[in-house]
Design an enzyme around this catalytic site. Structure first.
Site, mmCIF file in Angstrom:
data_model
loop_
_atom_site.group_PDB
_atom_site.id
_atom_site.type_symbol
_atom_site.label_atom_id
_atom_site.label_comp_id
_atom_site.label_asym_id
_atom_site.label_seq_id
_atom_site.Cartn_x
_atom_site.Cartn_y
_atom_site.Cartn_z
ATOM 1 N N LYS A 209 0.800 -1.223 0.000
ATOM 2 C CA LYS A 209 0.000 0.000 0.000
ATOM 3 C C LYS A 209 0.838 1.281 0.000
ATOM 4 C CE LYS A 209 -4.146 -2.118 1.648
ATOM 5 N NZ LYS A 209 -5.326 -2.129 2.493
ATOM 6 N N GLU B 260 -4.283 10.336 9.051
ATOM 7 C CA GLU B 260 -5.036 10.349 7.796
ATOM 8 C C GLU B 260 -6.265 11.213 7.956
ATOM 9 O OE1 GLU B 260 -6.397 6.592 6.210
ATOM 10 O OE2 GLU B 260 -4.542 6.342 5.086
ATOM 11 N N ARG C 279 -7.238 -8.388 -9.790
ATOM 12 C CA ARG C 279 -7.943 -9.629 -10.148
ATOM 13 C C ARG C 279 -9.316 -9.274 -10.695
ATOM 14 N NH1 ARG C 279 -11.449 -8.928 -5.837
ATOM 15 N NH2 ARG C 279 -10.405 -8.232 -3.969
#
Lengths: 497, 170, 497, 170
Positions: free
Chosen positions: A116, A200, A292
């Site tokens: 990440k 954050e 995916r």
């Protein structure tokens, strides 16, 4: 050219991948655990190989065993589905090393998407906005305060060792920040002996909006529109839809362009999904790339007309994407409900066991991807997704009403399902009005409303329920007392009760 | 006979008045008459039309005073007795349902991860008694009342089925 | 506004109509015969009324009985489906008289469509070409010769008292015409004591191409593209597709305009179908208007995105058609296979009885309209259509391959079906190339090719078939001899064989 | 044991060589070995994997020398006997199958509309013996051989089931 695909998965996604392969004349190889000897995906494949015990680690996650089957079956490609080995870069590299076409991005690109911090850095470089915050760990409370003032309150203090809501504080000013920094540090140290905190921006009433995208070996990339997946429980999606009710064409194109940049930035190949949080003020923040095919890909198939598995195979074959961005048009509206084997009132606890009878909905604009059949079993070893019910409509309301209709027609005997909850949600004004957010269930007290709906439903059934009780007694009694020949046949049937 | 449908407080008189034909009945429920036409009976499943509305019922359990079935997709219980009002009165006093309330049942199948309240420990309603694992998820089993754990019926590492007794709580 | 619809039909079409009604919140009333007490349409309706014996004359064609149910159930509209009372103008008028909204054209318009001579005259006036020929009966051989020379040989001499191939001669010149006229007259007189002959242009290798159209009470009309239904047996459609492989956009628009004129010419309201023969030279000739929803409407729904039953309800409610011709776009390709209960090798003789197990296909682009469920019965009293399997694809080949796949997945135990024949057809080069004509089955000897396919299939199954025989003996033997506890459970199961 | 699969002229030797485990067998068919893994057995339906290919077989009929089943959707018959070659030889002489050839069977269920060849009448293969009606369609039943109608087993207006004997034709 791919001629034989091993599908390293089970359940509905294995079946769905095989359907496209079969239609294209590509042979399929299924793998199955002990638990799955009666599973549908075994029946649908050209070949089926047993790979071990029920526990995923001993079967569907067993890289060596699966590689053995690829080699002995002569498969030239592998489709990982979702979950299991689908985002395992080590496995993707193992396939590359063995000259097996892994249908998905390269191990290297997958690695980058999975990390990440590195992925966030790549996005910032490509000018794709991410959730504002500290670029890494903060040194101390003063550092945190500086960042908080840069990005603006409220902010979240998060211990990287936390999880599940522990080690998190939302703070709205400098004073709260200093207090919060202390307590998060304390909690983290008392729990794991160390502390490491990031800051954050805290976003309220966010929506989860993601983009399907594709990129080929020649570096051509397109996005295939957004999906809104805000209705979730425990960070797991329950209901997805496209288009998103808050999206306009200008925003669709603007964010879509960012998605294409994101795909280039990580040198992605094949199909992927870029996930965003959309804040209540309309800003989009990149969260991550899912490397995916997603569970919810059918809604994109409905509105784009594309077969996304076919597109995956084409790209894996080295072909360029066979259309241009400008040729893609969104047609109508699609909704997916994930039909899970779970008990809504037991905090979504899994419900497992045999399913003696199932009735699968159908009709105009209805698609149901499922591994269920009458006589199937829902195993406790794998995840709770039994079926994906997907509907399309020319208008949003048509897709919604078709979904309600199809939910009504879906009868699954033997396990608890999320179907009643979806009926309550889809009938709610808030859903109809598109007031979606990731805390939708809680914000609008959907579980309580479901309970009320079910209570009302049982009350409404008073007369037929009493009639059922009367008839049971009647047939039970007459079984013993009478020898009436006309009824004999029915009585015999009743003995099966 | 008197009937009480789950979630409804109403106690209703109901009876079969007439067998009209091989498969048709006239019944009286709550002072109004209804026509039932049986369409099909098969392994515990009955399909019938009541006042021209189709219903399907799967019978699950039939005890002297309570019947459980799934009607048109909804599971529900009907209490029945010729003296239902008295029984309802008693039940609210707890005398008949006392035994049921003793046992804490597992509401899911799973493996026992941990036992959090040992025998003899005091628990409040909502306290975690044990943790089960199923489908990669951990699920807590909480006490259904305030009390003392009399016996624990499970072991760590073992599996339990749905509706197994986890503990007796007095 | 329509609030409660009685569906005067059974089987898949009753269920399909109810699906749209349910989604729109409209109540439905089913009617059922003795034979249909366990039929799916009874289960799906808001209310269900028993209307009599199995024979259609005593139930689904019993106008008085159905009218009684409409009145006692409080239904404000009736949907006739196809077949039964759907094109009975007397019944449509009976409904009008009783202020019941008949979802279809007026009795008067239906009458005109049903009278082929009057309808042909109306078309000629509206400049819609019909099959060239004598305007009515010919007086004598000389009259016939004159017409034959006007329209050009070959022509067909047809006794109006003939039928099933009797009393028909195809002649290619004047000499043959005079000989033919004599023999047709003789045959007809010897058969029924009189003769009456018409002359019609004989068209070879014709295709059956029809147009869906809609016209509202305000007189707005649109066509909703063509369907090609050339693959037939005994004049009954087997496979339909849209678009037609021989259609280009210019022709589509040109014939579509004629269809709109045709709808105006008979003052049609609601949905209808204009049927054409397309000659090998590219000319289109109007045959007739089907004044009802067609069996094959789902392929039009797939490519137009419309719900045609909803459109029927809207028009019946007096609303104008909610779109313009120019807004309709064809999207992709759709195919329908009519899954009949019939034995292809017995000249398509019906096959009836219980269906203990059925597996209904699903997947991307697959729709199956059916009354089948595990435990259903195919009744000898009604027609042989058990299911309509419909697939959509972005390309023709995608729709074709999805259909082949879905046909493979469709398992119907207990009755013979047309599924094997469709596999042979859909795999043939002639079908792939679009070489369609109404004599397709005969022209390309499809039944013989099916027989060869099945023989080959059985030969290919040599090894698994022998394995099955070996295993049967093994389990049969061990049942008697051994008491091995591990196998006991299986042996018990086997006893159910 | 020897086997002959419908539509194939080949007579094949086959046997079970070894029971590998509870559900796995090694068999020899036509001189090559195969592995069979049984997945499931339920009311006459067996699911198995043969050389890694899934098959499902529903057994319909099992006589001493012939077995009928539906395998992967195709109905087929397998003849079997330790002396199959001799039997095949005999059958071609007609001695064993004579009786079968006597009877004309109805291949559909339906109502008898008309009898077109009465007892004693001479028929050629393909001649119409009777007409049945089912699903609003008339279907003719044609003689399967040249011969004389010995007995008619049906009556006009009555119903016949599939596989009922229509007539004996000698």
């Amino acid at each position: 050219m791919i001629e034989k695909v091993l599908v390293a998965n089970r359940g509905e996604i294995a079946i769905r991948v095989m359907k496209t392969c079969k239609a294209l004349g590509i042979k399929t190889v299924a793998v199955y655990s002990n638990e799955d000897r009666n599973s549908m995906h075994v029946k649908n494949a050209t070949e089926a190989y047993h790979i071990g015990d029920a526990a995923p680690a001993k079967s569907y996650l067993n890289q060596e065993k699966i590689l053995d089957v690829i080699l002995s079956s002569g498969a030239d490609a592998i489709h990982p589905g979702y979950g299991f080995l689908s985002e395992n870069s080590e496995f993707a590299e193992l396939c590359e090393k063995n000259k097996i076409n892994f249908i998905g991005p390269s191990g290297k690109s997958m690695d980058l998407c999975g990390d990440k911090m590195r992925c966030k850095a790549a996005m910032l470089e490509a000018k794709v906005p991410t959730v504002p915050g500290s670029p890494g760990l903060v040194k101390d409370a003063a550092d945190a305060e500086k960042i908080a003032n840069d990005i603006g309150y409220p902010v979240m203090l998060k211990s990287v060792y936390g999880g599940g809501g522990r080690g998190i504080r939302i703070v709205t000013n400098d004073k709260e920040l200093h207090e919060g920094f202390k307590s998060v540090t304390g909690e983290s140290i008392s729990a794991v002996g160390k502390s490491a905190i990031i800051v954050e921006k805290f976003l309220e009433k966010t929506r989860h909006i993601e983009y399907q995208f594709a990129r080929d070996n020649q570096g051509n990339a397109v996005h295939i529109f957004e999906r809104e997946c805000s209705i979730q429980r425990r960070n797991q999606k329950l209901i997805e839809q496209t288009p998103s009710p808050i999206m306009d064409e200008e925003t669709r194109v603007r964010i879509g362009d960012l998605v294409v940049n994101a795909a280039h930035a990580v040198d992605y190949t094949n199909l992927g999904t870029a996930e965003f949080l959309r804040a209540d003020n309309g800003e989009f923040y990149f969260i991550e790339i899912n490397a995916r095919l997603q569970v919810e890909h059918p809604i994109t198939e409905f509105v784009s007309g594309l077969d996304l598995v076919k597109l995956q195979l084409d790209i894996a074959n080295g072909e360029p994407i066979p259309f241009k961005q400008s040729e893609l048009k969104m047609n109508g509206y699609a909704i997916e409900c994930r039909i899970n084997a779970e008990d809504t009132f037991l905090d979504f606890a899994p419900s497992t066991g045999p399913v003696p009878t199932v009735t699968i909905p159908s009709g105009p604009g209805v698609r149901c991807d499922t591994y269920l059949y009458s006589g199937a079993t829902v195993s406790a070893f794998y995840d709770s997704l039994m079926a994906k019910l997907v509907t399309w409509g020319q208008t949003f309301d048509e897709s919604r009403l078709r979904m309600l209709n199809a939910l009504d027609d879906f009868y699954i005997q033997g396990v608890e399902t999320s179907i009643p909850l979806y009926k309550t949600i889809l009938n709610s004004e808030e859903y109809k009005n598109g007031q979606l957010s990731t805390d939708f269930l809680k914000r609008f007290e959907m579980i309580d409303r479901l309970e009320k709906d079910l209570t009302q439903d049982r009350k409404d059934k008073q007369i037929p329920a009493i009639a059922s009780a009367l008839m049971y007694s009647e047939f039970y009694k007459s079984k013993i007392q009478s020898q009436n020949s006309v009824n004999q046949n029915w009585k015999n049937k009743m003995d099966g009760a | 006979m008197k009937y009480k449908v789950q979630d409804s407080d109403e106690i209703v008189d109901a009876e079969i008045i007439e067998k009209i034909s091989q498969d048709e009945y006239r019944v009286k429920i709550k002072n109004s008459e209804h026509i039932i036409k049986i369409l099909n009976i098969n392994s515990g499943v009955m399909e019938f039309v009541l006042d021209n509305k189709f219903h399907t019922v799967r019978y699950i359990e039939n005890k002297t005073s309570e019947m459980k079935f799934v009607i048109d997709g909804s599971e529900l219980a009907v209490n029945m007795n010729s003296h239902l009002d008295e029984i309802v009165y008693k039940n609210s006093g707890g005398s008949e349902t006392g035994n049921v309330q003793l046992n804490l049942y597992s509401q899911i199948p799973g493996k026992v991860v941990s036992i959090n309240a040992g025998e003899g420990s005091e628990v409040k309603k909502g306290d975690v008694v044990c943790v089960l694992e199923s489908m990669k998820m951990q699920v807590t089993v909480k006490s259904h009342k305030d009390g003392v754990v009399k016996t624990i019926k499970i072991k760590e590492g073992n599996s339990v089925n749905k509706n197994d007794i986890i503990a007796e709580i007095e």
